[in-house]
Design an enzyme around this catalytic site. Sequence first.
Site, PDB file in Angstrom:
ATOM      1  N   ASP A  68       0.920  -1.121   0.015  1.00 29.66           N
ATOM      2  CA  ASP A  68       0.030  -0.114   0.000  1.00 29.66           C
ATOM      3  C   ASP A  68       0.977   1.335   0.113  1.00 29.66           C
ATOM      4  O   ASP A  68       2.041   1.119   0.535  1.00 29.66           O
ATOM      5  CB  ASP A  68      -0.790   0.153   1.509  1.00 29.66           C
ATOM      6  CG  ASP A  68      -0.208   0.088   2.551  1.00 29.66           C
ATOM      7  OD1 ASP A  68       0.661  -0.946   2.787  1.00 29.66           O
ATOM      8  OD2 ASP A  68      -0.733   0.880   3.521  1.00 29.66           O
ATOM      9  N   GLU A 133      -0.014  -0.664   5.961  1.00 29.55           N
ATOM     10  CA  GLU A 133       1.286  -0.275   6.665  1.00 29.55           C
ATOM     11  C   GLU A 133       1.057   1.168   6.811  1.00 29.55           C
ATOM     12  O   GLU A 133       1.359   1.691   7.834  1.00 29.55           O
ATOM     13  CB  GLU A 133       2.525  -0.643   6.104  1.00 29.55           C
ATOM     14  CG  GLU A 133       3.779  -0.487   7.114  1.00 29.55           C
ATOM     15  CD  GLU A 133       4.195   0.985   7.004  1.00 29.55           C
ATOM     16  OE1 GLU A 133       5.179   1.277   7.882  1.00 29.55           O
ATOM     17  OE2 GLU A 133       4.109   1.618   6.072  1.00 29.55           O
TER      18      GLU A 133
END
Length: 377
Positions: A68, A133
């Site tokens: 991500d 994250e």
Amino acid sequence: MQDVIDITKFLINQRSVTPEDAGCQPFMKTWLEALEFDNETLIFEDTTNLWSRRGKDGPVFCFAGHTDVVPSGPEDAWQTPPFVATEVGDYLHGRGAADMKGSLAAMLSATKRFVTDYPDHRGSIAFLITSDEEGPFINGTTRVVDTLEARNEKMTWCLVGEPSSTEQVGDIVKNGRRGSLTGDLTVHGVQGHVAYPHLAENPVHKAAAALAELADTHWDNGNAFFPPTSFQISNIHGGTGAGNVIPGTLHVCFNFRFSTEVTDQQLIEKVNQILASHQLKYDINWTFNGQPFLTDEGDLVTATQAAIEEVTGRPTTLSTAGGTSDGRFIAPTGAQVIELGPVNATIHKVDERVKMDDLVKLEKMYYGILKRLLHDQ
């Protein structure tokens, strides 16, 4: 070495804004399956995670990272489209180029080269990849680690691909991180008219001395690896917006970045002592973001230092500076953890970019670490 560039381009082109994976992990699974890895997709709520492993025995070397990225912001502010990997001179532009799709590409390319050269390597190689994250980090690496711990599946060494470098790739390796603790404080008073202060109780006035004492408190001296613990107020709000109203409440958000010289519970107890000593009426909610961790010596640090010097001709510096990372969830399992990735000068910025030659060097560093840990010993 074209693999590392091509993979980085593919990953950048996927609009994987937290918690979306947008096809990055399926691509990685296909790549790893061809290298005889066993893939396990772990979906928790809105987050997609991948645990992939080649080998059944220990020791276990794990590459950890995230697919991500943070939002691009206004796309028309970018020199090139943020989700179209674009070569500009010596650089590759795009969201995630440095944080951390370039690292993922280097991991995949280095692993392919190592497994091809040493198909009968000792131990196991693993990948722990998450799509959360950059966001709340609730359903990502921490949930995967919980799953692995429940079945007693341990990592010996873990390399997190966060962009650790500052001026040149490999100049800084993070061998630890400070802990993080956030407090959300509400101080209660009595709302009233500013012309009649005797009928009100101003929480801003009440809290001012306590906040000053918190800001001036010396929490610890740090140590050889960590600076002293820091306290910072990040948000403060009181009042209705009107100039003639004494507020009824004051809201303050603050954060500790703390060393291994103090625990989160010690910090909480000291804050409560200070607030109580000023006779405040208050509520406080705590958010624990992670314990400090340190890998000060051992096989992983030694192998990493040697691999970097072999590629660059320069020694590296060990550091615990900066924010938190998913390494904080892995280190408590007993694994040695370090962070090594590209130069971090443009991460989270408009026109994020990475020097393509740095990705080639990073791939060689990762290969050198694998070779030292899983072949040479």
